[in-house]
Design a protein around this motif. Structure first.
Motif, mmCIF file in Angstrom:
data_model
loop_
_atom_site.group_PDB
_atom_site.id
_atom_site.type_symbol
_atom_site.label_atom_id
_atom_site.label_comp_id
_atom_site.label_asym_id
_atom_site.label_seq_id
_atom_site.Cartn_x
_atom_site.Cartn_y
_atom_site.Cartn_z
ATOM 1 N N ARG A 77 -6.702 23.555 7.985
ATOM 2 C CA ARG A 77 -6.386 24.565 8.893
ATOM 3 C C ARG A 77 -6.769 26.062 8.136
ATOM 4 O O ARG A 77 -7.495 26.952 8.701
ATOM 5 N N ALA A 78 -6.525 26.021 6.628
ATOM 6 C CA ALA A 78 -6.773 27.228 6.171
ATOM 7 C C ALA A 78 -8.252 27.326 5.737
ATOM 8 O O ALA A 78 -8.774 28.500 5.487
ATOM 9 N N ASP A 79 -8.821 26.234 5.409
ATOM 10 C CA ASP A 79 -10.179 26.194 4.816
ATOM 11 C C ASP A 79 -11.057 25.168 5.307
ATOM 12 O O ASP A 79 -10.870 23.987 4.674
ATOM 13 N N PRO A 80 -11.611 25.128 6.577
ATOM 14 C CA PRO A 80 -12.409 23.917 7.098
ATOM 15 C C PRO A 80 -13.725 23.917 6.282
ATOM 16 O O PRO A 80 -14.715 24.070 6.850
ATOM 17 N N ASP A 81 -13.608 23.592 4.841
ATOM 18 C CA ASP A 81 -15.037 23.435 4.246
ATOM 19 C C ASP A 81 -14.919 21.886 3.908
ATOM 20 O O ASP A 81 -14.201 21.092 3.760
ATOM 21 N N CYS A 82 -16.156 21.586 4.052
ATOM 22 C CA CYS A 82 -16.472 20.042 4.262
ATOM 23 C C CYS A 82 -16.445 19.452 2.598
ATOM 24 O O CYS A 82 -16.429 18.327 2.408
ATOM 25 N N GLY A 83 -16.162 20.109 1.724
ATOM 26 C CA GLY A 83 -15.829 19.766 0.465
ATOM 27 C C GLY A 83 -14.624 19.292 0.213
ATOM 28 O O GLY A 83 -14.122 18.804 -0.912
ATOM 29 N N THR A 84 -13.572 19.558 1.064
ATOM 30 C CA THR A 84 -12.317 18.961 1.267
ATOM 31 C C THR A 84 -11.567 19.242 -0.095
ATOM 32 O O THR A 84 -11.249 20.350 -0.630
ATOM 33 N N VAL A 491 -2.490 32.710 8.749
ATOM 34 C CA VAL A 491 -3.152 31.484 8.901
ATOM 35 C C VAL A 491 -1.792 30.435 8.745
ATOM 36 O O VAL A 491 -1.507 29.540 9.673
ATOM 37 N N ALA A 492 -1.023 30.753 7.973
ATOM 38 C CA ALA A 492 0.118 29.975 7.647
ATOM 39 C C ALA A 492 1.168 30.160 9.049
ATOM 40 O O ALA A 492 1.813 29.025 9.385
ATOM 41 N N ALA A 493 1.091 31.330 9.499
ATOM 42 C CA ALA A 493 2.092 31.633 10.662
ATOM 43 C C ALA A 493 1.547 30.840 11.907
ATOM 44 O O ALA A 493 2.364 30.417 12.858
ATOM 45 N N ALA A 494 0.331 30.597 11.982
ATOM 46 C CA ALA A 494 -0.421 30.145 13.259
ATOM 47 C C ALA A 494 -0.178 28.843 13.236
ATOM 48 O O ALA A 494 -0.486 27.875 14.080
ATOM 49 N N ALA A 495 -0.053 27.936 12.059
ATOM 50 C CA ALA A 495 0.031 26.866 11.700
ATOM 51 C C ALA A 495 1.202 25.953 12.536
ATOM 52 O O ALA A 495 2.333 26.650 12.577
ATOM 53 N N PRO A 496 1.136 24.838 13.229
ATOM 54 C CA PRO A 496 2.216 24.131 13.607
ATOM 55 C C PRO A 496 3.371 23.785 12.460
ATOM 56 O O PRO A 496 3.153 23.554 11.640
ATOM 57 N N GLY A 497 4.620 24.559 12.720
ATOM 58 C CA GLY A 497 5.436 24.231 11.743
ATOM 59 C C GLY A 497 5.628 25.533 10.728
ATOM 60 O O GLY A 497 6.562 25.619 10.076
ATOM 61 N N GLY A 498 4.599 26.444 11.000
ATOM 62 C CA GLY A 498 4.568 27.596 10.122
ATOM 63 C C GLY A 498 5.151 28.724 10.786
ATOM 64 O O GLY A 498 5.419 29.661 10.054
ATOM 65 N N ASP A 499 5.490 28.646 11.894
ATOM 66 C CA ASP A 499 6.151 29.907 12.487
ATOM 67 C C ASP A 499 7.656 30.121 12.235
ATOM 68 O O ASP A 499 8.167 29.067 11.732
ATOM 69 N N ALA A 500 8.231 31.198 12.088
ATOM 70 C CA ALA A 500 9.451 31.311 11.826
ATOM 71 C C ALA A 500 10.339 30.925 12.661
ATOM 72 O O ALA A 500 9.938 31.219 13.831
#
Length: 500
Positions: A77-84, A491-500
């Motif tokens: 979610r934070a970094d959709p890079d193919c290098g994972t 990005v963290a706040a938008a992630a499922p489980g990341g909202d306060a």
């Protein structure tokens, strides 16, 4: 992120080419469920002591995989890079550990390609009943090499063709395994199974029924190996329609579907034949049961299942390695030529072809030297898996560390889950090193410097990685000057489980 190349090649992969179903198929196919069950189930039954807790081992092995899949989801979610792993560990823990994470992926895939190619070659002959060719090392190797060449070409031609090929191969494999489960359990219920048959019981899912903790850990080592590969679905994130969400969700769902496949087949096989039969045919459980369950000539469909499994996994093993080296090249951690993208097919053609060539060279070399070394190298594979999966789990916690207290969900899903998964895999790594140090645990039984060959091979590859990394750093310091980062709070706040 642009690819640096002296040619007028495009700088990105083919965005939006894959949907969620294609992501999911690639993740499942990469594990080679048919082959993995055929080659591993009997050994899992053997190490559980009383033999009936193989489904429990598969259930326990699923836990660290699910926890690490959560880490993949949040990092993607934070970094959709193919290098994972390479890209994520670099961001969270610095360039040195990031480089080693990428190296471990490349090595693991090249090691397993030799075994997959051999299985594909062998089962090609078994399918047509050509037993003399199946017994010929040269013939099996030649056909195995041909499979690598074909799958490499498909990967170069385009990601859509790769995905369509996977749908066909995985479809045949899963349908065959489903038919095996149904027919075997029906015969058990009707009393038509063999004399060793056992009535299935939910108690088989209870890991506490295993007498020895050591036996459970040994089974866990095998179980983790057969789940490995689902992360391939995340390596095609840049080519996915929903790069930040789809691949991560597909990775989690792939692990769940693999659990269902493995547990159902284990139940059916144990119930039909009993543990002794599975242990006696540990090298290839499914083929051994095929004639009894389906009868002749329908038993051939299980050969088809293992063949399509190995072939599909051969292709999906090429995908993550090529994309890892692509990511490393554009980050200036590997030669920039590896970052070249084909102008027509929009695939990492140079990295893909190099991956195929290295796989062929490794396979042929080990076959010439000794088939025992081929199997010893496969035993070393678990070290690479535990190493880079574990790194990814730790990277997730470190990267999100400032956001973990935003909510209970954030703390549990982004912090505790990946950390626990990484800790389990670290323990597996250590236990593997201890076990593989004993020459008696190698295929050959040989001793290299008083140590088992699998451990020498595994640690040797990691040491080689350190040497190559330092050599590359000598003339290419830019990448190694990168500093660790933390996740963007938005990005963290938008992630499922990341909202306060």
């Amino acid at each position: 992120m642009a690819v640096e190349s002296g040619s007028a090649a495009p700088d990105t992969l083919k965005a939006g080419a894959l949907g969620f179903v294609s992501n999911l198929v690639i993740g499942i196919a990469s594990t080679a469920p048919g082959y993995s069950l055929a080659a591993t189930l009997g050994f899992i039954v053997a190490v559980t002591g009383i033999g009936l807790q193989a489904p429990a081992v598969l259930l326990v092995s699923f836990v660290p995989m699910l926890l690490i899949a959560a880490a993949y989801y949040y990092m993607n979610r934070a970094d959709p890079d193919c290098g994972t792993t390479f890209s994520w560990v670099t961001r969270a823990m610095g360039p040195y550990l990031g480089w080693m994470g990428g190296w471990a992926i490349v090595v693991a895939d090249i090691i397993v390609m030799a075994n997959l190619a051999q299985i594909a070659g062998l089962y090609s002959f078994l399918l047509v009943g050509w037993d003399s060719a199946a017994a010929s090392t040269a013939a099996v190797t030649a056909v195995g090499v041909a499979w690598i060449v074909i799958m490499t070409a498909i990967c170069v031609i385009g990601i859509e063709l790769s995905a369509r090929t996977q749908v066909g191969l995985l479809g045949a494999e899963v349908l065959t395994l489903a038919a095996f489960v149904v027919v075997a359990l029906v015969k058990v219920a009707s009393g038509d199974a063999g004399p060793g048959s056992v009535d299935p019981s939910l108690s088989w899912l209870n890991p506490f029924a295993i007498d020895s903790f050591s036996a459970l850990v040994s089974g866990l080592l095998l179980g983790i190996f057969i789940y490995w590969g689902w992360d391939s679905t995340v390596t095609v994130n840049e080519e996915s329609a929903d790069p930040t969400e789809g691949p991560g969700k597909a990775a989690i769902l792939a692990t769940v579907m693999l659990l269902l496949i493995y547990v159902l087949v284990a139940f059916a096989a144990q119930a039909y034949a009993g543990p002794k039969e599975l242990i006696d045919n540990a090298d290839d459980v499914l083929s051994a049961l095929g004639k009894d369950v389906f009868g002749t000539p329908l038993d051939k469909i299980l050969i088809i299942a293992v063949l399509t499994s190995a072939a599909a996994s051969t292709q999906t093993t090429i995908l993550p390695t090529a994309r890892t080296s692509l990511s490393m090249a554009r980050a200036k951690a590997m030669p920039r030529r590896l970052g070249h993208i084909h102008p027509r097919y929009l695939t990492p053609d140079v990295s893909t072809i190099l991956m195929g060539a290295l796989s062929i060279a490794w396979y042929v070399l080990l076959t010439i030297v000794s088939e025992n070394i081929l199997f010893d190298s496969l035993a070393a594979l678990g070290l690479m898996i535990a190493f880079y999966y574990g790194l990814t789990g730790y990277a997730c916690v470190i990267y999100y560390r400032r956001e973990l207290t935003r909510s209970v969900k954030s703390f549990v899903l982004i912090g505790v889950a990946p950390l626990l998964g990484a800790a389990i895999l670290t323990a597996v790594f250590v236990k593997s090193c201890i076990d593989l140090a004993d020459p008696a645990n190698s295929e050959s039984g040989d001793s290299w410097l008083g140590i088992g060959p699998p451990l020498i091979i595994g640690i040797g590859f990691l040491v080689l990685g350190v040497v190559l990394m330092l050599w590359w750093r000598f003339g290419h310091v830019e990448f190694f000057r990168r500093k660790p980062e933390v996740v963007d709070p938005a990005v963290a706040a938008a992630a499922p489980g990341g909202d306060a």
